[in-house]
Motif scaffolding. Structure first.
Motif, PDB file in Angstrom:
ATOM      1  N   VAL A 192      11.960 -20.755   7.512  1.00  0.00           N
ATOM      2  CA  VAL A 192      11.626 -21.553   8.307  1.00  0.00           C
ATOM      3  C   VAL A 192      11.537 -22.321   6.600  1.00  0.00           C
ATOM      4  N   ASN A 193      10.240 -22.287   5.747  1.00  0.00           N
ATOM      5  CA  ASN A 193       9.341 -22.232   4.234  1.00  0.00           C
ATOM      6  C   ASN A 193       9.923 -21.312   3.686  1.00  0.00           C
ATOM      7  N   LYS A 194      11.071 -22.136   3.248  1.00  0.00           N
ATOM      8  CA  LYS A 194      11.755 -21.017   1.536  1.00  0.00           C
ATOM      9  C   LYS A 194      10.974 -21.091   0.197  1.00  0.00           C
ATOM     10  N   ALA A 195       9.764 -22.050  -0.112  1.00  0.00           N
ATOM     11  CA  ALA A 195       8.746 -22.321  -0.514  1.00  0.00           C
ATOM     12  C   ALA A 195       7.716 -21.146  -1.153  1.00  0.00           C
ATOM     13  N   ALA A 196       7.135 -20.963   0.209  1.00  0.00           N
ATOM     14  CA  ALA A 196       6.852 -19.973   0.962  1.00  0.00           C
ATOM     15  C   ALA A 196       7.155 -18.196   0.866  1.00  0.00           C
ATOM     16  N   ALA A 197       8.340 -18.480   1.516  1.00  0.00           N
ATOM     17  CA  ALA A 197       8.848 -17.326   1.744  1.00  0.00           C
ATOM     18  C   ALA A 197       8.686 -17.150   0.320  1.00  0.00           C
ATOM     19  N   ARG A 198       9.552 -17.538  -0.930  1.00  0.00           N
ATOM     20  CA  ARG A 198       9.936 -17.289  -2.006  1.00  0.00           C
ATOM     21  C   ARG A 198       8.920 -16.630  -3.018  1.00  0.00           C
ATOM     22  N   MET A 199       7.928 -16.632  -2.888  1.00  0.00           N
ATOM     23  CA  MET A 199       6.533 -16.899  -3.075  1.00  0.00           C
ATOM     24  C   MET A 199       5.907 -15.742  -2.736  1.00  0.00           C
ATOM     25  N   THR A 200       6.457 -15.639  -1.695  1.00  0.00           N
ATOM     26  CA  THR A 200       6.048 -13.695  -0.673  1.00  0.00           C
ATOM     27  C   THR A 200       7.101 -12.705  -1.154  1.00  0.00           C
ATOM     28  N   LEU A 201       7.869 -13.273  -1.667  1.00  0.00           N
ATOM     29  CA  LEU A 201       9.018 -12.214  -1.940  1.00  0.00           C
ATOM     30  C   LEU A 201       8.503 -12.084  -3.007  1.00  0.00           C
ATOM     31  N   LEU A 237      13.498 -17.918   9.365  1.00  0.00           N
ATOM     32  CA  LEU A 237      12.687 -16.605  10.095  1.00  0.00           C
ATOM     33  C   LEU A 237      11.553 -16.221   8.669  1.00  0.00           C
ATOM     34  N   GLU A 238      10.970 -15.973   9.507  1.00  0.00           N
ATOM     35  CA  GLU A 238       8.951 -16.184   8.254  1.00  0.00           C
ATOM     36  C   GLU A 238       9.015 -14.254   7.884  1.00  0.00           C
ATOM     37  N   PRO A 239       8.334 -14.323   6.344  1.00  0.00           N
ATOM     38  CA  PRO A 239       8.439 -12.732   6.279  1.00  0.00           C
ATOM     39  C   PRO A 239       7.369 -12.724   7.347  1.00  0.00           C
ATOM     40  N   ALA A 240       7.425 -11.083   7.476  1.00  0.00           N
ATOM     41  CA  ALA A 240       6.003 -11.191   7.836  1.00  0.00           C
ATOM     42  C   ALA A 240       5.129  -9.842   7.131  1.00  0.00           C
ATOM     43  N   VAL A 243      27.806   0.882  -9.302  1.00  0.00           N
ATOM     44  CA  VAL A 243      27.744   0.385  -7.512  1.00  0.00           C
ATOM     45  C   VAL A 243      26.433   0.092  -7.196  1.00  0.00           C
ATOM     46  N   ARG A 244      26.166  -1.605  -6.850  1.00  0.00           N
ATOM     47  CA  ARG A 244      25.279  -1.337  -6.777  1.00  0.00           C
ATOM     48  C   ARG A 244      25.526  -2.536  -5.748  1.00  0.00           C
ATOM     49  N   ASP A 245      25.927  -2.116  -4.037  1.00  0.00           N
ATOM     50  CA  ASP A 245      25.895  -3.367  -3.040  1.00  0.00           C
ATOM     51  C   ASP A 245      24.889  -3.203  -1.934  1.00  0.00           C
ATOM     52  N   GLY A 246      24.238  -2.281  -2.507  1.00  0.00           N
ATOM     53  CA  GLY A 246      23.221  -1.906  -1.277  1.00  0.00           C
ATOM     54  C   GLY A 246      21.645  -3.343  -1.466  1.00  0.00           C
ATOM     55  N   VAL A 247      21.040  -3.327  -0.923  1.00  0.00           N
ATOM     56  CA  VAL A 247      19.244  -4.482  -0.831  1.00  0.00           C
ATOM     57  C   VAL A 247      19.321  -4.297  -2.587  1.00  0.00           C
ATOM     58  N   SER A 248      18.913  -5.212  -2.829  1.00  0.00           N
ATOM     59  CA  SER A 248      18.512  -5.332  -4.273  1.00  0.00           C
ATOM     60  C   SER A 248      17.099  -6.502  -4.628  1.00  0.00           C
ATOM     61  N   PHE A 249      16.298  -6.636  -5.079  1.00  0.00           N
ATOM     62  CA  PHE A 249      15.993  -8.056  -5.286  1.00  0.00           C
ATOM     63  C   PHE A 249      16.732  -8.803  -5.136  1.00  0.00           C
ATOM     64  N   GLU A 250      18.257  -9.079  -5.136  1.00  0.00           N
ATOM     65  CA  GLU A 250      19.104 -10.529  -5.230  1.00  0.00           C
ATOM     66  C   GLU A 250      19.157 -10.622  -4.438  1.00  0.00           C
ATOM     67  N   VAL A 251      19.688  -9.584  -3.067  1.00  0.00           N
ATOM     68  CA  VAL A 251      19.994  -9.677  -1.796  1.00  0.00           C
ATOM     69  C   VAL A 251      18.824 -10.139  -1.429  1.00  0.00           C
ATOM     70  N   LEU A 252      17.767  -9.305  -1.448  1.00  0.00           N
ATOM     71  CA  LEU A 252      16.316  -9.828  -0.523  1.00  0.00           C
ATOM     72  C   LEU A 252      15.937 -10.832  -0.908  1.00  0.00           C
ATOM     73  N   PHE A 253      15.619 -11.843  -1.814  1.00  0.00           N
ATOM     74  CA  PHE A 253      15.581 -13.444  -2.531  1.00  0.00           C
ATOM     75  C   PHE A 253      16.732 -14.168  -1.555  1.00  0.00           C
ATOM     76  N   ASP A 254      18.333 -13.872  -1.042  1.00  0.00           N
ATOM     77  CA  ASP A 254      18.804 -13.727  -0.912  1.00  0.00           C
ATOM     78  C   ASP A 254      18.622 -15.219   0.414  1.00  0.00           C
ATOM     79  N   ARG A 255      17.570 -13.491   1.077  1.00  0.00           N
ATOM     80  CA  ARG A 255      17.649 -13.767   2.810  1.00  0.00           C
ATOM     81  C   ARG A 255      16.630 -15.370   2.580  1.00  0.00           C
ATOM     82  N   VAL A 256      16.039 -16.258   1.319  1.00  0.00           N
ATOM     83  CA  VAL A 256      15.035 -17.116   1.243  1.00  0.00           C
ATOM     84  C   VAL A 256      15.655 -18.213   2.058  1.00  0.00           C
ATOM     85  N   GLU A 257      17.030 -18.448   1.319  1.00  0.00           N
ATOM     86  CA  GLU A 257      18.261 -19.461   2.339  1.00  0.00           C
ATOM     87  C   GLU A 257      18.444 -19.583   4.217  1.00  0.00           C
ATOM     88  N   GLN A 258      17.275 -18.109   4.725  1.00  0.00           N
ATOM     89  CA  GLN A 258      17.418 -17.901   5.886  1.00  0.00           C
ATOM     90  C   GLN A 258      16.264 -18.777   6.916  1.00  0.00           C
TER      91      GLN A 258
END
Length: 463
Positions: A310-319, A348-351, A293-308
Motif C-alpha cells: 500500500v505504501n511503497k516508500a515505507a515498505a522499501r525502507m522497512t525492507l 500488502l503492509e510489512p509486518a 541456480v538462484r530461483d528462490g527468495v533473494s533480496f531482489e525477489v523480496l524487494f519486488d514485493r514493494v509493488e504489492q
C-alpha cells in the motif's frame, strides 16, 4: 491366457473440500482432487462484497485470471502454512498420514494456522462460543514436558498436535490471559479462541547453546533501535523459553470471556507465489553443479514485493532496514519465510520482524547466507561492491543505503553494550554469551559503516 490390462479409469475422481472462515464468515471453499493433486479455490460472493474483505494472497485474488489461478498456486499457499522438518514428521506420524499429503495435514491443523483463516469441514460451522474452558499449561507441567521431549514431542498435548505454524524449531501456541509480570497464565486453546503467544524453548541439542538468549537479545536490540519487531520475553520453567507475542492476533475481553481477533499475514514465499522449498535463494543448494541456480527468495525477489504494498516508500525502507539489521547481528539464516506482510484489500503492509538470531555465533552450523549481498553468500565475502550491487538489484539509492547503514550502525553500537548487561540474563554463562553478541555486533557496525561509505562512491557504470 492371462495378462495385465490397463487399469479402468475412475469416471469421477473423488474430490475433498474444506471451507475457509474468517471473522465469523465463510470466505471460500478449497477443493482437492487427490488422484491428480488438483486444487481449486472459490470465494464466497458475500465475502468479496464485504467492505474490508481481503484475498488469501496476491497470487489468489478475488477474481482469478481468465485461465484460472497459476498451476499449483493454491497448493503453494497451503503448504507454506505447515510446519517443516521434525515438526512436520511428528504431525504426519501422529495423524497417520504421509508428510507429503498436504490436504490431510491442513485438514488436521487448519483450525489455528498463521493468519486470519480457519480451515473447516464444509458441513459444519466453526463454534461461536467456547464449549470447554481453555486448558491451562502450568510452569511445572511445561518444565516436565521439556525434559521429556525425546519421548513425547512438545507439539503433542493430550494426544493432539498443537504445532500448526510454519517453521522447523519446536514451538507451542498458547493463550496468555495477562502479562507475565502480572501473573499471566498459559492456556492451550480450541476454536473459537485463538492463541496469542508462541513458546520457543531451548533446542535439545548442543550445537546452538543459549538460542533463547540469542533471539531475545537480537529481538530486544531491534526494539531498542525503534525497529518494528514482535514483543518477546524469557519465561523460565526454570528452563529458558522464549515467549513471542503474535502480531497476527489482537486479544480483548468480551461479555462472554476472552476474544482474539485474527489478522491476515503471509510470508514472502506466499507473497511471491513460491513453494516452501524456495525459501533460500539457492533453492537447489550450494553443490558445485547447482550453485548457479538462484530461483528462490533473494533480496531482489523480496524487494519486488514493494509493488504489492500500500505504501511503497515505507515498505522499501522497512525492507532495507531489515536487510541491514540481519548483517549487523550476523543472521545468515534470514530466508523467505522470515519476513511477513499484513494483507489488506488495498495491498500488502510489512509486518513486525521475528526470528532474529545471530546464527554466526554457532561454528558448527553452516553460515552460507540465505540471501546473497550481490553475489556474496557469506558475511566475510561482503564488500563495498557487493553492497552497491545489492542496492542496484533492489532499486535502493546508494546514498540512502549509506545514510541508513550509518544510522543503524550508530544505534546498534549504542544499544548493544547496555543490553548485554540486562537483568533478563540471569547467570554468568548467559551474560558471557551476550557479551560475545555485543562484541560481534559492535564490530559489524563499524564494518557496515565503512562498506556503505565506500559503496556510495562506486561509479554506476561499474555495476
Amino acid at each position: 491366457m492371462s495378462g495385465f490390462g490397463a487399469p479402468t479409469p475412475t469416471a469421477h475422481p473423488p474430490i475433498h473440500a474444506l471451507a475457509l472462515w474468517a471473522d465469523g464468515q465463510k470466505v471460500a471453499t478449497l477443493a482437492h482432487e487427490p488422484l491428480n493433486d488438483r486444487w481449486s479455490l472459490d470465494y464466497e460472493a458475500a465475502w468479496v462484497a464485504r467492505p474490508g474483505a481481503f484475498a488469501l494472497s496476491p497470487a489468489l485474488p478475488f477474481q482469478p485470471p481468465a485461465a484460472g489461478y497459476a498451476v499449483g498456486a493454491v497448493k503453494r499457499f497451503v503448504e507454506n502454512l505447515l510446519p517443516e522438518g521434525r515438526a512436520l514428521d511428528i504431525t504426519a506420524s501422529t495423524i497417520h498420514v504421509s508428510k507429503s499429503n498436504i490436504y490431510a495435514l491442513i485438514s488436521a491443523l487448519g483450525a489455528e494456522t498463521t493468519g486470519a483463516f480457519r480451515f473447516w469441514r464444509v458441513d459444519q460451522t466453526p463454534p461461536a462460543v467456547v464449549s470447554t474452558p481453555p486448558r491451562e499449561v502450568t510452569r511445572g507441567e511445561l518444565d516436565k514436558r521439556l525434559a521429556e521431549r525425546d519421548q513425547m514431542p512438545l507439539a503433542v498435548w493430550d494426544g493432539k498436535v498443537r504445532m500448526s505454524i510454519a517453521g522447523v524449531q519446536d514451538k507451542l501456541m498458547v493463550y496468555l490471559d495477562r502479562p507475565l509480570d502480572e501473573g499471566g497464565r498459559l492456556f492451550l486453546v480450541e476454536p473459537p479462541l485463538a492463541s496469542t503467544h508462541i513458546l520457543k524453548p531451548e533446542p535439545g541439542r548442543e550445537l546452538t547453546p543459549h538460542l533463547v538468549v540469542n533471539e531475545h537479545y537480537c529481538m530486544t536490540l531491534a526494539r531498542h533501535m525503534k525497529l518494528p519487531v514482535a514483543d518477546v520475553a524469557i519465561y523460565r520453567t526454570p528452563r529458558p523459553v522464549l515467549l513471542v507475542r503474535r502480531f497476527d492476533r489482537i486479544a480483548s475481553q468480551g461479555d462472554a470471556g476472552p476474544v482474539v481477533q485474527r489478522l491476515h499475514v503471509i510470508d514472502a514465499c506466499q507473497a511471491s507465489d513460491l513453494p516452501v522449498t524456495y525459501k533460500y535463494e539457492r533453492n537447489l543448494g550450494n553443490g558445485e553443479h547447482v550453485r548457479h541456480v538462484r530461483d528462490g527468495v533473494s533480496f531482489e525477489v523480496l524487494f519486488d514485493r514493494v509493488e504489492q504494498t500500500v505504501n511503497k516508500a515505507a515498505a522499501r525502507m522497512t525492507l532495507l532496514r531489515w536487510a541491514l539489521f540481519q548483517f549487523l547481528i550476523g543472521n545468515s539464516d534470514a530466508h523467505g519465510k522470515n519476513f511477513s506482510f499484513f494483507v489488506h484489500r488495498e495491498g500488502l503492509e510489512p509486518a513486525p520482524w521475528y526470528d532474529l538470531v545471530s546464527v554466526v555465533q554457532y561454528p558448527s552450523i553452516d553460515h552460507e547466507l540465505a540471501m546473497a549481498w550481490g553475489d556474496a553468500f557469506t558475511l566475510e565475502e561482503v564488500t563495498a561492491f557487493a553492497l552497491a550491487d545489492f542496492a542496484q538489484r533492489c532499486g535502493v539509492d546508494r546514498q540512502l543505503l549509506k545514510r541508513e547503514a550509518r544510522r543503524m550502525a550508530k544505534l546498534a553500537g549504542e544499544h548493544a553494550p547496555q543490553l548485554a548487561q540486562a537483568a533478563d540474563y540471569i547467570d554468568e554463562a548467559e551474560r558471557a554469551f551476550t557479551r560475545q553478541l555485543r562484541d560481534f555486533i559492535v564490530g559489524q557496525a563499524a564494518r557496515l559503516t565503512q562498506l556503505a561509505d565506500a559503496a556510495a562512491k562506486i561509479k554506476g557504470e561499474y555495476l
